[in-house]
Design a protein around this motif. Structure first.
Motif, short mmCIF file in Angstrom:
data_model
loop_
_atom_site.label_atom_id
_atom_site.label_comp_id
_atom_site.label_asym_id
_atom_site.label_seq_id
_atom_site.Cartn_x
_atom_site.Cartn_y
_atom_site.Cartn_z
N TYR A 31 0.44 -3.27 -4.92
CA TYR A 31 -0.35 -4.44 -5.32
C TYR A 31 -1.34 -4.90 -4.26
O TYR A 31 -2.52 -5.14 -4.56
N PRO A 32 -0.91 -5.01 -2.98
CA PRO A 32 -1.85 -5.52 -1.98
C PRO A 32 -3.12 -4.68 -1.89
O PRO A 32 -4.17 -5.16 -1.49
N TRP A 33 -3.02 -3.40 -2.25
CA TRP A 33 -4.19 -2.51 -2.15
C TRP A 33 -5.02 -2.53 -3.41
O TRP A 33 -6.23 -2.33 -3.36
N ARG A 34 -4.39 -2.73 -4.55
CA ARG A 34 -5.13 -2.61 -5.81
C ARG A 34 -5.39 -3.97 -6.45
O ARG A 34 -6.25 -4.06 -7.33
N GLY A 35 -4.65 -4.98 -6.06
CA GLY A 35 -4.92 -6.30 -6.63
C GLY A 35 -4.52 -6.40 -8.08
O GLY A 35 -3.91 -5.49 -8.63
N PRO A 36 -4.86 -7.51 -8.72
CA PRO A 36 -4.39 -7.73 -10.08
C PRO A 36 -5.00 -6.79 -11.10
O PRO A 36 -4.41 -6.54 -12.15
N LEU A 37 -6.16 -6.25 -10.84
CA LEU A 37 -6.83 -5.49 -11.89
C LEU A 37 -7.13 -4.03 -11.53
O LEU A 37 -7.36 -3.21 -12.41
N GLY A 38 -7.12 -3.69 -10.23
CA GLY A 38 -7.53 -2.34 -9.83
C GLY A 38 -6.66 -1.26 -10.42
O GLY A 38 -5.46 -1.43 -10.59
N ARG A 39 -7.27 -0.14 -10.76
CA ARG A 39 -6.50 0.96 -11.35
C ARG A 39 -5.73 1.70 -10.27
O ARG A 39 -6.22 1.87 -9.16
N TYR A 40 -4.54 2.18 -10.61
CA TYR A 40 -3.79 3.01 -9.68
C TYR A 40 -4.38 4.42 -9.69
O TYR A 40 -4.52 5.02 -10.74
N SER A 41 -4.72 4.93 -8.51
CA SER A 41 -5.30 6.27 -8.43
C SER A 41 -4.20 7.29 -8.22
O SER A 41 -3.03 6.96 -8.09
N GLU A 42 -4.60 8.56 -8.18
CA GLU A 42 -3.67 9.64 -7.87
C GLU A 42 -2.97 9.36 -6.55
O GLU A 42 -1.78 9.59 -6.38
N GLU A 43 -3.77 8.87 -5.59
CA GLU A 43 -3.23 8.61 -4.26
C GLU A 43 -2.10 7.59 -4.32
O GLU A 43 -1.05 7.77 -3.69
N ASP A 44 -2.29 6.54 -5.11
CA ASP A 44 -1.24 5.53 -5.23
C ASP A 44 0.04 6.15 -5.78
O ASP A 44 1.12 5.92 -5.26
N HIS A 45 -0.12 6.94 -6.84
CA HIS A 45 1.08 7.55 -7.43
C HIS A 45 1.75 8.47 -6.44
O HIS A 45 2.98 8.52 -6.34
N ALA A 46 0.93 9.21 -5.68
CA ALA A 46 1.51 10.11 -4.68
C ALA A 46 2.28 9.32 -3.63
O ALA A 46 3.37 9.72 -3.22
N LEU A 47 1.73 8.19 -3.20
CA LEU A 47 2.41 7.38 -2.19
C LEU A 47 3.72 6.82 -2.73
O LEU A 47 4.73 6.76 -2.01
N VAL A 48 3.71 6.42 -4.00
CA VAL A 48 4.93 5.91 -4.61
C VAL A 48 5.99 7.01 -4.64
O VAL A 48 7.15 6.81 -4.26
N ASP A 49 5.58 8.21 -5.08
CA ASP A 49 6.53 9.33 -5.12
C ASP A 49 7.06 9.64 -3.72
O ASP A 49 8.25 9.89 -3.54
N GLN A 50 6.16 9.62 -2.74
CA GLN A 50 6.56 9.90 -1.37
C GLN A 50 7.60 8.89 -0.89
O GLN A 50 8.62 9.28 -0.30
N ALA A 51 7.35 7.63 -1.19
CA ALA A 51 8.29 6.58 -0.76
C ALA A 51 9.65 6.79 -1.40
O ALA A 51 10.70 6.60 -0.76
N ILE A 52 9.65 7.21 -2.67
CA ILE A 52 10.93 7.44 -3.36
C ILE A 52 11.65 8.63 -2.74
O ILE A 52 12.86 8.60 -2.52
N THR A 53 10.89 9.68 -2.42
CA THR A 53 11.50 10.84 -1.79
C THR A 53 12.06 10.48 -0.42
O THR A 53 13.17 10.86 -0.07
N ASP A 54 11.26 9.73 0.36
CA ASP A 54 11.69 9.35 1.71
C ASP A 54 12.99 8.58 1.70
O ASP A 54 13.76 8.63 2.66
N THR A 55 13.25 7.83 0.67
CA THR A 55 14.45 7.00 0.64
C THR A 55 15.55 7.65 -0.20
O THR A 55 16.53 6.98 -0.56
N ASP A 56 15.38 8.93 -0.54
CA ASP A 56 16.44 9.65 -1.28
C ASP A 56 16.71 9.07 -2.65
O ASP A 56 17.84 9.10 -3.12
N LEU A 57 15.72 8.52 -3.28
CA LEU A 57 16.00 7.84 -4.55
C LEU A 57 15.52 8.63 -5.76
O LEU A 57 15.53 8.13 -6.87
#
Lengths: 665, 257
Positions: B104-130
């Motif tokens: 949210y802090p990067w995209r705000g209330p309306l900004g679209r999530y890019s490929e990069e955002d999704h990749a970062l989310v996946d990375q965070a999930i992998t990093d925490t074994d989830l």
């Protein structure tokens, strides 16, 4: 005990408050007016030589004063008990449907078998217990979880209230007395009622005071209670049964005196009482004094207006509302309720395409059926376009209005529930719809019905004023959810009292108002439909644009703030949006209570958990609910009509209770 | 170069109670600092003041030499991430949805999530074994898994600083160690500044570059683990007689007498 009251000498604060209330009560009450004080010694021990005035004092004024004290104490006591069990500062005996149940049963008895009214008390008790039983039955499925209990209580309350209103609407003449009784009436003509009440109240309070330790343990939550070797279910059931007993006693003797059970415990808590025993005793005393003041005020107003009867229940809100508001603005640190997690059925399902398709098909079918099918003078008929245009022209505007108003209320419901992190919250809890209603009521009282534009203006003004008051009230706490809700409830109760008062005055216009208040769509014409057609898409779009905010709000203040959400302005904007949505819907279809509560829940039960899909689904569900409610309202008792809002409550409430019962915790 | 966080004469009062007073501390970029102290010593409050969760009654906090007050909410949230001690219920969100809120802090209330955002989310999930839990509702997870989901959200936030309030309190030993190792690794890889409230002195000395101890709202000890892991210093922090053994270089074991 005084050692636990460490800081700020709350006993002194409490004593001062109690003293102030006592003085105000005695000044207002006719029983203790200057003249009557002289007559008091003679009136207490009424002798054969007593004067007429002394007899009046003995047989009506003194019993009434005693009754006020007893009723107030019982309600304050019951309120504290209920809040302790539900661990929710917004809960009150009325929250459990007790008052509504008692009222419904009494109304039915009065209508069907007036001879049986002799056992008034027993009937009220049966109604109250029945309503509570229904609530507990649902609660038992989820281990008497406080939030489920409160939620079910609210729904049962609304549901029974709706049935009650239907009965009232069709039997105004026979049940006129019920209007007044529904607003709490304390008149006495002997000591019988009072004397029969005293031993029962003492018994119930005695049991509670003996049980205070297990009750106090409820503070620890279900697991905590169990680990102390107590059964949480038993304690809660027992405490609730006692609270109902106390409430039903007062209801059967004097009717619904609503606000004290909520205000007394809240005031006591804010004055610094902490342990259960302190709160029980202090709120019984506060409740008694509040009721005394309110009853004194009611009598003075009745005297001042001459022919109009001013019910005490309305006066309790007139007194309790401002007191609650005052305490809210004064106290910076309000004891927060126990951690409130949102625990509505999180039966999470895959966000399925089938669901979307299903909803779409359902919507289209509904539109076709509700538009074309309906009873006419020639019986049930399909009226196709190109057929009788008059019928369709009559149906289209009100259908449009119902549809759009449903969507608006649903959207406002999603926003308010997410904003306050409370699945019980609904738009009307913020008092905006009540404010609009009050505006309309005042208009009807002062100028008569007026035209539509004038009505809308008055309603809009009322809603706006309430919103402004609410904003001013919660500005210092950055519009914190708890304070908003409490403020909203206080404002609603205050206005609601005014409305009930108007109804109790028995004016011919009361019925028109009652119709509108229960959500009638029949007034809706093309102007209303047009106004909503313009407003709704704009407001809906704004809500959808805010969906990411709405995702963040339920995460709690610190998490939302650490993600970069400026809490105060965001809350303000969301609140304004919800308010405008509510007001727009209220103005055309009345202060419906159920769609805004229900549509967000149903959307969630269908598996739409995130804000954006939840909003979209809620829009559709809300529209459908109102659409069918409107259809049923104009078809069921053709050529008569039911208010669509009532029907929405009846359909939605039934379905909701069924779902709550079916889905285990 | 100015310190990442520069705390100057900070005081926090709630009502009449002084929670913190006269705090002067500087936290350098890339440093992992543990805040220690007994219950009620003010360590969580200090963390909240740094995270702008509560306002300072006196003094100020400088972020890279500039007053932290002037920064907008989202701009601040792109630099500083904060994990509260008791994360609230998540209302039916799945792990992935929760973690995605960190963008949210990067995209705000309306900004679209890019490929990069999704990749970062996946990375965070992998990093925490989830990964196995990505599509489960957070409410149905165990306490430890839930805590990791919140840490994952913080990682997806891609801040340069992490403020963690007892992030391992609900975890078992394995996950405690893994979480702290993850924090340490990320701090090294991305030059993250980390300030973490911990109860376990031994783990703190093992994984942190610096230990800061508070007592009654004031700093009573501040230094590298080698300086703090000393029986007298620990005794002054916790007010109980304590002893310390150094089993191997950089591995201390503290115990109560």
């Amino acid at each position: 005990m005084s050692t636990t009251f460490a800081k700020n000498r709350p006993w002194a604060k409490f004593g001062l408050t109690a003293l102030l209330l006592l003085v105000a009560g005695l000044l207002l009450s006719p029983a203790t007016s200057h003249d009557n004080l002289d007559r008091l010694p003679g009136a207490l021990l009424l002798s054969a030589s007593a004067s007429f005035d002394q007899a009046v004092l003995h047989f009506t004024l003194l019993p009434r004063l005693t009754m006020a004290l007893l009723v107030g104490a019982a309600l304050g006591f019951a309120g504290t008990l209920v809040q302790q069990v539900l661990r929710n500062p917004l809960a009150a005996p009325t929250t459990l449907g007790v008052a509504a149940g008692a009222q419904l049963v009494l109304g039915l008895v009065m209508l069907l078998a007036p001879g049986l009214l002799l056992w008034r008390e027993a009937w009220a008790m049966a109604g109250g217990l029945g309503a509570l039983g229904l609530v507990l039955m649902m609660g038992a499925r989820r281990g008497f979880d406080p939030l489920t209990l409160t939620l079910c209580g609210l729904i049962v309350s609304l549901y029974l209230g709706a049935i009650n209103t239907v009965i009232l609407l069709f039997n105004q003449e026979q049940l006129a007395g019920l209007f007044i009784w529904g607003a709490g009436e304390l008149s006495q003509n002997d000591w019988a009622s009072t004397l029969s009440l005293i031993p029962r109240l003492l018994l119930a309070s005695g049991i509670v005071l003996v049980l205070w330790r297990p009750l106090q343990a409820l503070d620890l939550g279900t697991e905590g209670v169990r680990s102390l070797g107590l059964s949480p279910g038993t304690i809660r059931t027992l405490a609730l049964a006692l609270a109902v007993y106390l409430t039903a006693l007062t209801v059967s003797h004097v009717g619904v005196v609503g606000f004290i059970g909520l205000a007394a415990p809240a005031i006591v808590r804010m004055l610094g009482a902490r342990t259960l025993r302190q709160r029980l005793l202090a709120s019984a005393l506060t409740g008694a004094l509040l009721c005394l003041v309110a009853d004194g005020l009611a009598q003075q107003l009745t005297l001042a207006f001459g022919h109009l009867l001013f019910p005490t229940g309305a006066a309790t809100a007139l007194i309790g509302g401002p007191i609650l508001l005052w305490v809210l603005t004064r106290n910076r640190l309000m004891s927060p309720p126990s951690r409130q997690d949102v625990v509505m059925a999180s039966s999470r399902r895959k966000f399925s395409r089938a669901g979307v398709v299903g909803l779409t098909i359902l919507t289209l079918l509904s539109l076709v059926v509700t538009l074309t099918l309906g009873p006419t003078w020639q019986g049930w008929q399909w009226t196709l376009p190109g057929g009788e245009t008059a019928i369709l022209a009559m149906r289209v505007p009100r259908m449009t209005t119902a549809l759009l108003a449903g969507a608006l209320l649903a959207g406002a419901g999603v926003i308010v529930q997410r904003l306050t992190r409370n699945p019980m919250a609904s738009p009307e809890l913020l008092g905006i719809s009540t404010g609009a209603a009050m505006g309309m009521v005042l208009l009807v009282l002062t100028v008569g019905n007026g035209n539509r534009a004038l009505q809308i203006l008055a309603g809009g003004l009322g809603g706006t004023l309430v919103l402004l008051a609410l904003l001013a009230l919660s500005r210092r706490s950055e519009f914190s959810p708890q304070r908003l809700l409490l403020g909203g409830i206080a404002v609603s109760a205050l206005l609601d009292a005014g409305i009930r008062m108007v109804l109790a005055m028995g004016d011919a216009q009361a019925v028109t108002l009652l119709n509108w208040l229960s959500g009638s769509t029949w007034l809706s014409g093309q102007t209303d439909a047009l106004a909503l057609i313009i407003l709704t898409p704009v407001l809906a779009l704004l809500a959808l644009l805010a969906s990411r905010w709405l995702d963040l709000m339920p995460l709690g203040d610190s998490a939302a703030r650490s993600l970069g959400l400026p809490l105060a302005p965001v809350r303000l904007l969301l609140l304004l949006l919800a308010a405008v949505m509510t007001a727009a819907a209220t103005l055309v279809v009345g202060p419906l209570s159920f769609v805004g509560l229900m549509a967000p829940h149903l959307a969630r039960l269908l598996g739409y958990q995130k804000a954006l899909p939840q909003l979209l689904a809620a829009f559709i569900i809300g529209s459908l609910l109102m659409l069918w409610a409107d259809w049923l309202a104009r078809s069921l008792v053709y050529p008569y009509e039911l208010p669509a809002g009532l029907v929405a409550t009846l359909i939605g409430g039934g379905y909701f209770l069924f779902r709550m019962y079916r889905t285990p915790g | 170069m100015p310190a990442f966080f520069d705390v100057r004469n900070l005081a926090v009062r709630i009502g009449d109670t002084a929670i913190l007073h006269g705090i002067d501390l500087a936290f350098n970029e890339g440093q992992v600092t543990a805040l220690l102290g007994h219950n009620g010593s003010g360590k969580s409050t200090l963390l909240k003041a740094l995270a702008r969760q509560i306002p300072a009654s006196a003094g100020e906090v400088l972020l890279e030499g500039q007053s932290a007050k002037g920064l907008g909410a989202r701009a601040f949230a792109r630099v500083v991430g904060y994990l509260p001690q008791h994360p609230p219920g998540t209302d039916g969100l799945t792990v992935r949805e929760l973690v995605a809120l960190g963008r949210y802090p990067w995209r705000g209330p309306l900004g679209r999530y890019s490929e990069e955002d999704h990749a970062l989310v996946d990375q965070a999930i992998t990093d925490t074994d989830l990964k196995p839990f990505a599509h489960r509702s957070v409410d149905t997870l165990s306490g430890g898994e839930r805590q990791r989901a919140w840490i994952a959200m913080l990682l997806a936030q891609q801040t340069r600083c992490l403020l963690l309030d007892e992030p391992i309190s609900a975890l078992d030993v394995k996950h405690q160690v893994e979480t702290l190792r993850l924090v340490q690794r990320l701090a090294n890889q991305r030059e993250l500044t980390v300030i973490v409230v911990l109860h376990d002195v031994d783990l703190a000395s093992r994984f942190c570059d610096r230990l800061v101890a508070l007592k009654a709202g004031q700093v009573v000890a501040d230094g590298a683990p080698a300086q703090i892991m000393d029986s007298q210093v620990l005794e002054s922090i916790y007010s109980v007689p304590m002893g310390v053994m150094e089993r191997a270089p950089g591995q201390w074991i503290s115990y109560v007498h």
